[in-house]
Scaffold this motif. Structure first.
Motif, short mmCIF file in Angstrom:
data_model
loop_
_atom_site.label_atom_id
_atom_site.label_comp_id
_atom_site.label_asym_id
_atom_site.label_seq_id
_atom_site.Cartn_x
_atom_site.Cartn_y
_atom_site.Cartn_z
N ALA A 11 -8.89 3.23 -4.63
CA ALA A 11 -9.26 2.81 -5.97
C ALA A 11 -9.64 4.03 -6.79
O ALA A 11 -10.36 4.91 -6.30
CB ALA A 11 -10.41 1.81 -5.93
N VAL A 12 -9.19 4.07 -8.02
CA VAL A 12 -9.45 5.22 -8.89
C VAL A 12 -9.51 4.72 -10.33
O VAL A 12 -8.93 3.69 -10.66
CB VAL A 12 -8.35 6.29 -8.70
N GLN A 13 -10.21 5.46 -11.15
CA GLN A 13 -10.26 5.11 -12.56
C GLN A 13 -9.03 5.64 -13.29
O GLN A 13 -8.40 6.61 -12.85
CB GLN A 13 -11.53 5.68 -13.20
N ALA A 14 -8.72 5.00 -14.39
CA ALA A 14 -7.59 5.46 -15.20
C ALA A 14 -7.76 6.93 -15.56
O ALA A 14 -8.86 7.38 -15.88
CB ALA A 14 -7.48 4.61 -16.45
N GLY A 15 -6.65 7.66 -15.48
CA GLY A 15 -6.69 9.09 -15.73
C GLY A 15 -6.88 9.91 -14.47
O GLY A 15 -6.71 11.14 -14.51
N PHE A 80 5.22 13.12 0.38
CA PHE A 80 4.03 12.87 -0.43
C PHE A 80 4.42 12.27 -1.78
O PHE A 80 5.52 12.51 -2.29
CB PHE A 80 3.27 14.17 -0.68
N LEU A 81 3.50 11.55 -2.35
CA LEU A 81 3.64 11.13 -3.74
C LEU A 81 2.33 11.49 -4.43
O LEU A 81 1.30 10.84 -4.21
CB LEU A 81 3.91 9.63 -3.87
N GLN A 82 2.37 12.56 -5.21
CA GLN A 82 1.22 12.97 -5.99
C GLN A 82 1.23 12.19 -7.29
O GLN A 82 2.20 12.27 -8.06
CB GLN A 82 1.26 14.47 -6.27
N MET A 83 0.18 11.46 -7.55
CA MET A 83 0.11 10.60 -8.73
C MET A 83 -1.04 11.07 -9.61
O MET A 83 -2.20 11.03 -9.21
CB MET A 83 -0.11 9.14 -8.31
N ASN A 84 -0.70 11.55 -10.78
CA ASN A 84 -1.69 12.04 -11.75
C ASN A 84 -1.69 11.14 -12.99
O ASN A 84 -0.75 10.37 -13.22
CB ASN A 84 -1.37 13.47 -12.15
N SER A 85 -2.72 11.27 -13.76
CA SER A 85 -2.85 10.50 -15.02
C SER A 85 -2.56 9.03 -14.77
O SER A 85 -1.78 8.39 -15.49
CB SER A 85 -1.88 11.06 -16.08
N SER A 91 -1.20 0.13 -10.72
CA SER A 91 -1.80 -0.61 -9.60
C SER A 91 -0.74 -1.43 -8.88
O SER A 91 0.01 -2.19 -9.51
CB SER A 91 -2.90 -1.55 -10.11
N ALA A 92 -0.67 -1.27 -7.58
CA ALA A 92 0.36 -1.93 -6.78
C ALA A 92 0.16 -1.57 -5.32
O ALA A 92 -0.63 -0.68 -4.98
CB ALA A 92 1.76 -1.48 -7.22
N VAL A 93 0.90 -2.26 -4.47
CA VAL A 93 1.05 -1.81 -3.09
C VAL A 93 2.25 -0.85 -3.07
O VAL A 93 3.32 -1.20 -3.56
CB VAL A 93 1.29 -2.98 -2.12
N TYR A 94 2.02 0.32 -2.55
CA TYR A 94 3.05 1.34 -2.50
C TYR A 94 3.61 1.42 -1.08
O TYR A 94 2.85 1.44 -0.10
CB TYR A 94 2.48 2.70 -2.92
N TYR A 95 4.94 1.48 -1.02
CA TYR A 95 5.63 1.55 0.25
C TYR A 95 6.53 2.78 0.28
O TYR A 95 7.18 3.10 -0.71
CB TYR A 95 6.54 0.33 0.46
N CYS A 96 6.58 3.45 1.41
CA CYS A 96 7.63 4.44 1.58
C CYS A 96 8.76 3.82 2.38
O CYS A 96 8.55 2.88 3.16
CB CYS A 96 7.13 5.73 2.22
N ALA A 97 9.95 4.34 2.16
CA ALA A 97 11.13 3.78 2.79
C ALA A 97 12.15 4.88 3.04
O ALA A 97 12.19 5.89 2.34
CB ALA A 97 11.75 2.70 1.90
N LYS A 98 12.96 4.65 4.03
CA LYS A 98 13.98 5.61 4.42
C LYS A 98 15.37 5.02 4.21
O LYS A 98 15.61 3.84 4.51
CB LYS A 98 13.80 6.00 5.89
N ARG A 99 16.27 5.86 3.69
CA ARG A 99 17.67 5.46 3.55
C ARG A 99 18.53 6.42 4.34
O ARG A 99 18.25 7.62 4.38
CB ARG A 99 18.08 5.53 2.07
N VAL A 117 -5.98 0.93 -9.91
CA VAL A 117 -6.43 1.78 -11.01
C VAL A 117 -7.20 0.91 -12.00
O VAL A 117 -6.66 -0.04 -12.55
CB VAL A 117 -5.25 2.46 -11.71
N SER A 118 -8.44 1.26 -12.21
CA SER A 118 -9.27 0.48 -13.13
C SER A 118 -9.36 1.20 -14.49
O SER A 118 -9.44 2.41 -14.55
CB SER A 118 -10.66 0.29 -12.55
N SER A 119 -9.35 0.40 -15.52
CA SER A 119 -9.37 0.98 -16.87
C SER A 119 -10.78 1.00 -17.43
O SER A 119 -11.71 0.48 -16.83
CB SER A 119 -8.46 0.18 -17.79
#
Length: 119
Positions: A11-15, A80-85, A91-99, A117-119
């Motif tokens: 959980a993280v705040q917006a930004g 990795f998935l670096q998510m900024n801002s 907000s979601a469930v994030y999945y990694c997947a292979k092709r 992500v809370s606003s």
């Protein structure tokens, strides 16, 4: 088979920022692309970012361009998935997947990690 294990949600705040990790094991040589998907509550799963294994070429969905970065640790077979801002709509469930070599055929999935992500 390739086994995928995600971590790093929370959980993280917006930004704010979060970094998701996806460790791959098993038949690593069969990986053509690794991707991150997400599924917000009550919505369909959507692709977020893709990493082409052999040359590092990347793709991002428009809503995350300039904010998210997909990358790979070659030694640890980790994506990795670096998510900024971050925004509330991330907000979601994030999945990694292979092709493998077949376009659109993501045949191995992780268990998912929740990002809120809370606003």
């Amino acid at each position: 088979q390739v086994q995928l294990v995600e971590s790093g949600g929370g959980a993280v705040q917006a930004g704010g920022s979060l970094r998701l990790s996806c460790v791959a094991s098993g038949r690593i040589f069969s990986i053509g692309r690794m991707a991150w998907f997400r599924q917000p509550p009550g919505k369909e799963r959507e692709i977020v970012a893709v990493y082409r294994w052999y040359d590092g070429d990347t793709y991002y969905t428009d809503s995350v361009k300039g904010r998210f970065t997909i990358s790979r640790d070659n030694v640890k077979n980790t994506v990795f998935l670096q998510m900024n801002s971050l925004k509330s709509e991330d907000s979601a469930v994030y999945y990694c997947a292979k092709r493998g070599s077949t376009p659109g055929d993501f045949d191995s999935w992780g268990q998912g990690t929740q990002v809120t992500v809370s606003s």
